[in-house]
Design an enzyme around this catalytic site. Structure first.
Site, short mmCIF file in Angstrom:
data_model
loop_
_atom_site.label_atom_id
_atom_site.label_comp_id
_atom_site.label_asym_id
_atom_site.label_seq_id
_atom_site.Cartn_x
_atom_site.Cartn_y
_atom_site.Cartn_z
N ARG A 18 57.65 77.99 -103.85
CA ARG A 18 58.30 76.99 -103.00
C ARG A 18 59.81 77.20 -103.10
O ARG A 18 60.38 77.13 -104.19
CB ARG A 18 57.93 75.57 -103.43
CG ARG A 18 58.49 74.50 -102.50
CD ARG A 18 58.03 73.11 -102.91
NE ARG A 18 58.76 72.61 -104.07
CZ ARG A 18 58.44 71.50 -104.73
NH1 ARG A 18 57.39 70.78 -104.35
NH2 ARG A 18 59.15 71.10 -105.77
N SER A 30 49.21 68.13 -99.29
CA SER A 30 49.85 67.03 -100.01
C SER A 30 49.44 65.69 -99.41
O SER A 30 49.36 65.55 -98.19
CB SER A 30 51.38 67.16 -99.94
OG SER A 30 51.84 68.28 -100.65
N LYS A 40 62.42 67.98 -105.52
CA LYS A 40 62.02 67.90 -104.11
C LYS A 40 62.80 66.76 -103.48
O LYS A 40 62.47 65.58 -103.65
CB LYS A 40 60.51 67.67 -103.98
CG LYS A 40 59.98 67.91 -102.56
CD LYS A 40 58.46 67.85 -102.53
CE LYS A 40 57.90 68.34 -101.20
NZ LYS A 40 58.33 67.56 -100.04
#
Length: 219
Positions: free
Chosen positions: A43, A112, A145
């Protein structure tokens, strides 16, 4: 369609800044995979596609001998280009039906979920045949994040785990050593971590400590 099996016990999400770039990410991934991490996800939201491709190619080659799957966050084209093991998408990314159609039946697809409504919406044959596991979170505040959803309450988190049935669910968001066990106790099949491994002074020891905590919680 039968579900592709994935061991989400200890799921490492790589962070370019914490790991120190591509070389650090590959080294972190290999060390963690060699000491108990069961999945590695690439990511890198700030990267251009060329960096994604270069890193994914190196990760795929490095992880293949260890039999640890490489999951690409969001970018299906990168996953196809390097023959990665799967793709993980969020609620605002490509629909899982599209991802499955692009990847085919044998690749891993993760999704998610950020609230109980997300979980309830995916519990249909049409969606369930497209996904192999879900992420549940954030379960704690996270700094890795920036666009993370609000932190789940303990009650909602437990309800989400309970609603997944036999679909593997991995807790994610701010999980550190010392908090992984509570996720297993709450019903998670595994935990996903970033800074609990990435950027640690000793990645091997950090990985082993998390794995021991997870095993102890299950015992």
């Amino acid at each position: 369609m039968s579900r592709n099996l994935i061991d989400v016990n200890l799921y490492l999400v790589l962070d370019p800044e914490l790991c120190g770039g591509i070389d650090g990410m590959v080294q972190t991934a290999v060390t963690a995979a060699s000491h108990g991490a069961t999945v590695v996800q690439l990511r890198a939201p700030k990267w251009k596609k060329r960096q994604w491709l270069e890193c994914a190619q190196q990760l795929k080659a490095a992880l293949a001998p260890l039999n640890v799957p490489l999951i690409i966050n969001d970018h299906v084209d990168i996953a196809l280009a390097v023959d990665a093991d799967g793709v993980h998408v969020g609620q605002a990314d490509l629909p899982v039906q599209t991802v499955r159609a692009l990847l085919g039946p044998k690749k891993i697809v993760g999704l998610s979920t950020n609230n109980l409504a997300n979980v309830q919406q995916l519990l249909t044959p049409e969606i369930l045949q497209c996904i192999d596991y879900i992420g549940v979170g954030p379960v704690y505040p996270t700094t890795t994040k920036l666009d993370a959803s609000p932190v789940l309450s303990n009650d909602e988190m437990r309800a989400m785990f309970a609603a997944t049935g036999d679909l593997p669910a991995v807790a994610i968001g701010g999980i550190k050593q010392g908090s992984a066990a509570s996720m297993i106790a709450a019903g998670a099949n595994g935990v996903a971590v970033v800074s609990a491994i990435c950027g640690q002074a000793d990645v091997a020891i950090a990985t082993q400590a998390l794995l021991a905590e997870i095993h102890h919680a299950r015992a």
